[in-house]
Design an enzyme around this catalytic site. Structure first.
Site, PDB file in Angstrom:
ATOM      1  N   LYS A   1      10.798  -5.674  -3.844  1.00 41.24           N
ATOM      2  CA  LYS A   1      10.315  -4.207  -3.331  1.00 41.24           C
ATOM      3  C   LYS A   1      11.406  -3.079  -3.735  1.00 41.24           C
ATOM      4  CE  LYS A   1      11.956  -4.702   1.491  1.00 41.24           C
ATOM      5  NZ  LYS A   1      11.489  -3.901   2.773  1.00 41.24           N
TER       6      LYS A   1
ATOM      7  N   ASP B   1      -1.472   5.827   1.245  1.00 43.54           N
ATOM      8  CA  ASP B   1      -1.299   4.324   1.190  1.00 43.54           C
ATOM      9  C   ASP B   1      -2.195   3.944   0.097  1.00 43.54           C
ATOM     10  OD1 ASP B   1      -0.822   1.539   1.293  1.00 43.54           O
ATOM     11  OD2 ASP B   1      -2.305   1.397   3.109  1.00 43.54           O
TER      12      ASP B   1
ATOM     13  N   ARG C   1      -0.372   0.679  15.238  1.00 45.55           N
ATOM     14  CA  ARG C   1       0.534  -0.413  15.428  1.00 45.55           C
ATOM     15  C   ARG C   1       1.522  -0.154  16.854  1.00 45.55           C
ATOM     16  NH1 ARG C   1       3.531   0.069   9.578  1.00 45.55           N
ATOM     17  NH2 ARG C   1       1.477  -0.146   8.238  1.00 45.55           N
TER      18      ARG C   1
ATOM     19  N   CYS D   1      -4.372  -2.960   3.667  1.00 48.13           N
ATOM     20  CA  CYS D   1      -4.376  -4.157   2.544  1.00 48.13           C
ATOM     21  C   CYS D   1      -5.448  -5.060   2.605  1.00 48.13           C
ATOM     22  CB  CYS D   1      -3.076  -4.730   2.317  1.00 48.13           C
ATOM     23  SG  CYS D   1      -1.830  -4.209   3.319  1.00 48.13           S
TER      24      CYS D   1
ATOM     25  N   HIS E   1      -3.223   0.697  -2.945  1.00 52.46           N
ATOM     26  CA  HIS E   1      -2.896  -0.598  -3.611  1.00 52.46           C
ATOM     27  C   HIS E   1      -3.213  -0.779  -5.094  1.00 52.46           C
ATOM     28  CE1 HIS E   1      -2.949  -1.469   0.796  1.00 52.46           C
ATOM     29  NE2 HIS E   1      -2.043  -2.234   0.680  1.00 52.46           N
TER      30      HIS E   1
ATOM     31  N   HIS F   1       1.672  -2.861  -3.084  1.00 50.81           N
ATOM     32  CA  HIS F   1       1.409  -1.880  -1.922  1.00 50.81           C
ATOM     33  C   HIS F   1       2.318  -0.687  -2.248  1.00 50.81           C
ATOM     34  CE1 HIS F   1       0.049  -5.502   0.642  1.00 50.81           C
ATOM     35  NE2 HIS F   1       0.949  -5.995  -0.496  1.00 50.81           N
TER      36      HIS F   1
ATOM     37  N   GLN G   1      -1.306   6.831   6.259  1.00 49.44           N
ATOM     38  CA  GLN G   1      -0.186   6.797   5.129  1.00 49.44           C
ATOM     39  C   GLN G   1      -0.995   7.351   4.044  1.00 49.44           C
ATOM     40  OE1 GLN G   1       0.759   2.758   5.448  1.00 49.44           O
ATOM     41  NE2 GLN G   1       2.616   3.071   6.097  1.00 49.44           N
TER      42      GLN G   1
END
Ligand SMILES: [Zn+2]
Ligand SMILES: [Zn+2]
Length: 662
Positions: free
Chosen positions: A470, A388, A368, A339, A390, A516, A386
């Site tokens: 979410k 992923d 992580r 992000c 945005h 996200h 991911q």
């Protein structure tokens, strides 16, 4: 006393001249319901209350019986007492501590002078069943706290006495005691009326534990078990447990040669060539979907000055999970999320309202830190990527964007044969940022988008992130286990932290909303989950080896090599097994490797210039035209079909008389 009214799920009311217990309300409805009652659910509260709990005027009550999933908590809680009683009846020098309910069962921690053995567990199981058959009534008493401390101390139950002393220190004057026959325990409940209401139990396993989870404290022995309302449910659960062991992705990963781990990179999976094929095919598929749903892919750095994470808030809130390094006397960190870098990219060029929504996807590698105790194969790793993305959009675009995300998710899950999933909408938590009217709008956008698509969802009140509400998507796998994979989070925070703007129609600066979202989530974890869901039987398009060509003798090798070459030339992953082994051996090998198609070549096939096909279910389809076979397979791969087209064809043939609903 004035009258107390209790509302029921059908909105009828029962009136009492005192505050009734759950059981009294059940009795006022009917004796059969009362007999089955295991607890109560009060509207607005998430935990089941004890059937002895007194209700207040105006409360709405749902009575919990064995039909309700919530009843499992009550019977498992009670079964934990039964386990403690069983252990103490067997060995009177064992001391009890605590026995909580966990997912799919419960455990109890004991202080025993001897180590329990597997035979001991069998004894405990037998004794527990004996206690169930005795069917003792369960009685609750409230004891003055001093009496409770003295009683447990006299019994030598020092752990219980310690718990009660802590309660006394917190100002409690009385404690709840639940008795079943002669045996009793300190507890808040909820518990059954009679022990015989627990219909099925099974002792499962043994592990070490520490009092209060602290290594400095006494070492305890933990016995795991489970309980169900029905013997059939227990049997199904045990079958699934066995099946889960067979499907363990760590085991499958090794057997199929997909991925490995090495001590030099804890939590860092190595994808071998076959595993990398699955990884890349998934990315390729998701990239096609990005095209379809109008996402743009970006590539961003791996390492950032720590200042970036101060700005995003990750340093303050997420530091324990981050990796740091120092270069040129500056502090850097590996990115734990994409992000912040996407916010930087958003800022790189001035945006106008016409450019929104701006959807950027990133397969960037993330790091992580996870404690070594929680790492588990691919499910919990320290480095992953991911699917992923945005989305930066205007408030008035929010609902359309959410609907588009859910549509995309539905299409992808369906394509992968993952049609069983549950959507949770998590709403505003108590500690949150942003004005209530923005939360109103965002929550409404989420629920309206789901409603517009006719998708059922459940609400998790107060479970949203502090920066926005979410959606969490729980995929339920073939063994009925839930996995959280997809997510969509509405974020009002990060656009502020990065001072993101767009120029509106009014020529003024406005703040975008940030979403996200991920559909598969971590690809590493997804591959682990998907391997277990499919038991390693991947659909053709994801299979590392799609066709294994097996010859009866070496005489067919030339023909086999030509065939494989023709397949490879059009992108089919085909291999010929050139080993001088017997055909039966080669078939078994290909089956173990879960290769979708086996082509069998003997003299007849060579003479006629044909192929014979062996399906995974053992079915043989003879004398296929080689070119037609290749075209068929290609189409199956292109369409990313879940089932073999040959299998469907033969099923149709077999079931002609039945129906065509395949
Ligand atoms: Zn209890
Ligand atoms: Zn993000």
């Amino acid at each position: 006393m004035s009258s107390v009214r209790i509302r029921l799920p059908d909105n009828s009311e029962k009136t009492f001249d005192h505050e009734p217990t759950v059981l009294e309300v059940a009795n006022s409805i009917g004796p059969r319901l009362a007999k089955d009652t295991l607890g109560g659910l009060i509207e607005g509260e998430s935990e089941v209350v004890d059937l002895r709990h007194k209700l207040k005027d105006g409360q709405k009550l749902k009575i919990v019986t064995p039909k309700d999933p919530e009843s499992l908590e009550v019977i498992r809680h009670s079964a934990a007492h039964v386990m403690a009683q069983a252990v103490q009846e067997l060995w009177n020098d064992v001391k009890v501590t605590i026995g909580p309910v966990i997912d799919n069962g419960f455990y109890y921690d004991f202080d025993s002078p001897r180590a329990f053995t597997p035979e001991d567990l069998e004894k405990v199981d037998k004794k527990m069943n004996e206690i169930l058959a005795r069917n003792a009534d369960v009685v609750r008493e409230d004891w003055p706290i001093d009496k409770a401390i003295q009683t447990f101390e006299k019994m030598g139950e020092r752990f219980k006495a310690e718990i009660i002393r802590d309660l006394a220190a917190k100002g409690e004057k009385t404690v709840g005691i639940y008795k079943q026959g002669e045996w009793f325990d300190l507890c808040r409940g909820p518990h059954v009326q009679r022990i015989g209401q627990i219909k099925a139990i099974k002792v499962l396993s043994l592990a070490g534990a520490y009092w209060r989870g602290d290594e400095k404290n006494a070492q305890l022995q933990r016995i795991y078990a489970t309980a169900f309302n029905d013997k059939k449910d227990l049997e199904e659960y045990l079958r699934n447990l066995e099946e889960a062991k067979k499907r363990d992705h760590r085991k499958l990963g090794k057997e199929l040669g997909l991925f490995y781990f090495h001590q030099f990179s804890p939590g860092g999976p190595f994808f071998a060539p076959k595993g990398a094929i699955i990884y890349n095919e998934l990315q390729k598929y998701i990239r096609e979907m990005y095209l379809k749903f109008k996402y743009q892919e970006v590539i961003t750095p791996q390492v950032f000055d720590v200042d970036l994470f101060h700005q995003s808030g990750h340093y303050e809130n997420y530091r324990e999970n981050m990796y740091f390094t120092r270069v040129d006397e500056r502090d850097f960190s590996l990115k734990p999320m994409n992000c912040p870098s996407h916010c930087l990219l958003y800022q790189a060029e001035k945006k106008s309202y016409r450019e929104l929504p701006w959807r950027v996807a990133d397969f960037g590698r993330l790091h992580r830190y996870e404690r070594s105790g929680v790492m588990h194969g691919l499910n919990r790793v320290r480095t992953f990527c991911q699917d992923d993305a945005h989305i930066f959009c205007r408030m008035d675009q929010l609902q359309t964007e959410i609907a588009s995300f859910v549509t995309m998710l539905n299409e992808i899950y369906h394509q992968l044969g993952m049609d069983n999933y549950i959507i949770y909408l998590s709403t505003r938590p108590e500690k949150r940022m942003g004005a209530d009217e923005i939360w109103d709008k965002a929550e409404a956008a989420l629920s309206d988008a789901l409603k517009s698509l006719n998708l059922p969802f459940k609400i998790n009140p107060g479970d949203g992130a502090f920066y926005g509400p979410k959606l969490d998507i729980m995929f339920v796998d073939a063994l009925k286990r839930p996995w959280q994979l997809g997510t969509l989070q509405v974020d009002f925070n990060m656009p502020n932290a990065f001072n993101l703007n767009y120029v509106g129609e009014d020529n003024k600066d406005h703040r975008p909303v940030m979403l996200h979202r991920a559909i598969l989530g971590s690809l590493e974890r997804f591959i682990g989950v998907y391997l277990e869901h499919t038991a390693g039987h991947l659909p053709l398009w994801l299979s590392p080896v799609q066709v294994a060509v097996l010859t009866v003798t070496d005489r067919q090798l030339d023909y086999a090599r030509q065939l494989v070459q023709a397949m490879q030339a059009v992108g089919i992953r085909a291999e010929v097994d050139e080993r001088g082994e017997k055909l039966g051996y080669k078939i078994r090998e290909a089956q173990m490797q879960k290769v979708p198609y086996m082509v069998i070549l003997g003299d007849k096939e060579v003479e006629q210039n044909k192929v014979s096909l062996r399906l995974k279910n053992g079915q043989l389809i003879e004398s296929l035209n080689g070119q037609e076979f290749i075209e068929n397979i290609l189409q199956e791969i292109r369409e990313r079909r879940l089932e073999s087209s040959f299998l469907v064809a033969s099923k149709n043939h077999n079931q002609e008389a039945n129906n065509s609903s395949i």
